[in-house]
Write a protein that holds these residues in place. Sequence first.
Motif, PDB file in Angstrom:
ATOM      1  N   LYS A 167      94.985  71.023  97.753  1.00 24.98           N
ATOM      2  CA  LYS A 167      94.197  71.768  96.498  1.00 24.98           C
ATOM      3  C   LYS A 167      93.410  70.625  95.654  1.00 24.98           C
ATOM      4  N   ARG A 168      94.034  69.536  95.304  1.00 20.63           N
ATOM      5  CA  ARG A 168      93.177  68.606  94.624  1.00 20.63           C
ATOM      6  C   ARG A 168      91.877  67.947  95.479  1.00 20.63           C
ATOM      7  N   SER A 169      92.027  67.690  96.703  1.00 23.87           N
ATOM      8  CA  SER A 169      91.181  67.285  97.489  1.00 23.87           C
ATOM      9  C   SER A 169      90.011  68.318  97.707  1.00 23.87           C
ATOM     10  N   ASP A 170      90.384  69.782  97.671  1.00 19.41           N
ATOM     11  CA  ASP A 170      89.281  70.755  97.729  1.00 19.41           C
ATOM     12  C   ASP A 170      88.663  70.833  96.563  1.00 19.41           C
ATOM     13  N   GLU A 171      89.279  70.783  95.161  1.00 15.21           N
ATOM     14  CA  GLU A 171      88.833  70.808  94.079  1.00 15.21           C
ATOM     15  C   GLU A 171      87.680  69.773  93.984  1.00 15.21           C
ATOM     16  N   LEU A 172      87.961  68.714  94.369  1.00 15.50           N
ATOM     17  CA  LEU A 172      87.157  67.273  94.172  1.00 15.50           C
ATOM     18  C   LEU A 172      86.045  67.599  94.847  1.00 15.50           C
ATOM     19  N   PHE A 173      86.199  68.267  95.973  1.00 15.23           N
ATOM     20  CA  PHE A 173      84.921  68.682  97.159  1.00 15.23           C
ATOM     21  C   PHE A 173      84.167  69.466  96.534  1.00 15.23           C
ATOM     22  N   LYS A 206      69.813  62.934 103.926  1.00 11.49           N
ATOM     23  CA  LYS A 206      70.820  61.657 104.482  1.00 11.49           C
ATOM     24  C   LYS A 206      72.105  62.328 104.525  1.00 11.49           C
ATOM     25  N   GLU A 207      73.070  61.599 105.193  1.00 14.48           N
ATOM     26  CA  GLU A 207      74.598  61.947 105.427  1.00 14.48           C
ATOM     27  C   GLU A 207      75.641  61.257 104.562  1.00 14.48           C
ATOM     28  N   CYS A 208      76.301  62.164 104.019  1.00 16.74           N
ATOM     29  CA  CYS A 208      77.266  61.307 103.337  1.00 16.74           C
ATOM     30  C   CYS A 208      78.751  61.681 103.836  1.00 16.74           C
ATOM     31  N   PHE A 209      79.527  60.746 103.976  1.00 15.66           N
ATOM     32  CA  PHE A 209      80.856  61.370 104.798  1.00 15.66           C
ATOM     33  C   PHE A 209      81.910  61.015 103.754  1.00 15.66           C
ATOM     34  N   LEU A 210      82.731  61.844 103.685  1.00 18.26           N
ATOM     35  CA  LEU A 210      83.855  61.543 102.565  1.00 18.26           C
ATOM     36  C   LEU A 210      85.316  61.696 103.376  1.00 18.26           C
ATOM     37  N   ILE A 211      86.003  60.457 102.568  1.00 10.47           N
ATOM     38  CA  ILE A 211      87.341  60.111 103.490  1.00 10.47           C
ATOM     39  C   ILE A 211      88.224  60.510 102.227  1.00 10.47           C
ATOM     40  N   ALA A 212      89.380  61.103 102.557  1.00 21.18           N
ATOM     41  CA  ALA A 212      90.068  61.759 101.397  1.00 21.18           C
ATOM     42  C   ALA A 212      91.434  62.081 101.938  1.00 21.18           C
ATOM     43  N   PRO A 213      92.666  62.201 101.268  1.00 21.26           N
ATOM     44  CA  PRO A 213      93.543  62.511 101.650  1.00 21.26           C
ATOM     45  C   PRO A 213      93.619  64.044 101.693  1.00 21.26           C
ATOM     46  N   ARG A 229      83.288  66.069 105.303  1.00 22.32           N
ATOM     47  CA  ARG A 229      84.808  65.618 104.989  1.00 22.32           C
ATOM     48  C   ARG A 229      85.330  65.156 106.377  1.00 22.32           C
ATOM     49  N   VAL A 230      86.248  64.443 106.358  1.00 27.65           N
ATOM     50  CA  VAL A 230      86.836  63.717 107.247  1.00 27.65           C
ATOM     51  C   VAL A 230      87.636  65.076 108.055  1.00 27.65           C
ATOM     52  N   ASP A 231      88.043  65.830 107.632  1.00 28.58           N
ATOM     53  CA  ASP A 231      88.943  66.964 108.286  1.00 28.58           C
ATOM     54  C   ASP A 231      88.081  67.850 108.817  1.00 28.58           C
ATOM     55  N   GLN A 232      86.738  67.705 108.621  1.00 29.58           N
ATOM     56  CA  GLN A 232      85.746  68.861 109.289  1.00 29.58           C
ATOM     57  C   GLN A 232      85.282  68.359 110.748  1.00 29.58           C
ATOM     58  N   ILE A 233      85.710  67.220 111.115  1.00 27.21           N
ATOM     59  CA  ILE A 233      85.476  66.815 112.369  1.00 27.21           C
ATOM     60  C   ILE A 233      86.444  66.396 113.408  1.00 27.21           C
TER      61      ILE A 233
END
Length: 392
Positions: free
Chosen positions: A59-65, A42-49, A82-86
Motif C-alpha cells: 500500500k505504501r509503495s503504491d501510494e508513493l508511486f 528518458k527512462e526512470c527506474f524505481l526500486i522499492a520494497p 517500477r521493479v515489479d513491472q518487469i
Amino acid sequence: RAISRPAPRPEPPTAWFAGRTPQRERATTPPRIARRRVRSMKECFLIAPIGPERSEVRKRSDELFQYIIHPVTTELGYKLLRVDQISIPGPITADILRKLIDADLVIADITDLNPNVMYELGIRHAFGKPVIMLAERGQAIPFDITNVRVIFYSLELAEVGYSKHLLASSIELIIRDEVQSDLPIRAAVDIKSFEKISERELTQPTSDSFGAYINVLKSIESRLAAVESKLDRPSEKSEKQYSRRIFIVHGHDGELKNELARFLEKLEFEPIILHEQPDKGETIFSKLRDEMSDVGFAFIILPPDDIGAIASRIEELKARARQNVVFEHGLFCGQLGPSRICAIRKGDVEIPSDLHGVLYKTLPIGGNIGSIAFDIVKELRAAGYIVDANKV
C-alpha cells in the motif's frame, strides 16, 4: 454578416505537478509529434520494497508511486517503471540488471532497508550513474550512506506537495547536470556484454542464469588479458595481474573477520578492512570508495547480526546480515563483477531473493575459516591469482 461568438474561456494555469497534458495542448498537438515526444522520453527506474498484495508495504509503495514519484517524473519527461513491472519475485534478472545499468535515472525507496533494494542500490552506485534515494520520514539510514543525500517523504495529504517539490528539485539538478556525484566509481565490466546473453540462457533455471553472467564476465576478463599481453609482451604469453589487495566486507562477527584476514595474509594477500584504514577526514562512503578503487577481489561475510521480516508478517522473523553488508555486496558486484566475489554465509542467514541461486561458502554457527580453506583457495585461483596451497 458577422456572427458573434462568445470569447473562449481561458485555460486555467496547469499545476506544476498535475501529471497531465493541458486540454488545449492535447487538442492541438499533431499525433506525429505526440508519438515522437513519447519515444524521446528518458527512462526512470524505481526500486522499492513491494510486499505481498494488500499488505501495508504494498500500500505504501503504491501510494508513493501514484501520488509522488509518477506525477513528478512524468512532468519532467521521464517514463517511470517500477521493479515489479518487469519481473516476478526471485533472483535478480537480466532485465533488472539492464535497467540498473542503463536507465537515465534510478530512484530508490530505502524505507525499511529492504535487502533487495539495498543490493540493487549498491549495483547502481557502482556504475556511478544518477540515483536519488527516498525514505519515509523517521527511517534510520545505514552508516555507509549517511553522508549521501536522502529525501525524506511523507504520504500525509498536507505534506505530499512538499515531498514532490523536493523530488522535482533533485531531478532538475540532474537534468541540468549540476549534481556533483559522490559516486565516481568506475565499473570494471563491459556493460553491453550483458545484452549478449542469449534468450536461451535467460530461460534456463536460476543457477544457469547467474552462470551466464559469470561466463560473460570471465570472457571479458580473458579478452582484456589477451589484449594486455599483446601490448606489453608481444613475444611471450603473460597473465593478467590483479591487485592482491582483497577487501573484506563484514558485519559484527569480529572473530570471523580477523580469522579470514590472517588466512589471506598467509597466502600473501593484503586484506583490506575498512575501519582499520586511516580516515583522512573523509566520510564513510568516500573512504569506502577510495579503498575499493584498487582491490582485485572481495569477500562478503554474512553473519546473523540482525533479525527482520516483512512488516505484514512480523511473526516470520528471520536472521539477516546487516543492511550495510548487503549494500556493499551489490556495490562490489557492480565494481568487480560476480566472478571476483566470494560470499561466506554463517548459519541460516536469510538471503535476499535477488541472490537466490548464487553459491555461498556456508559456515555453521561456531565454525571457522579452516573448514573452507581449500574452497577459498579454489575461488582465488579461478579469479586468476597464483596461490600456494601449501601455505594453508
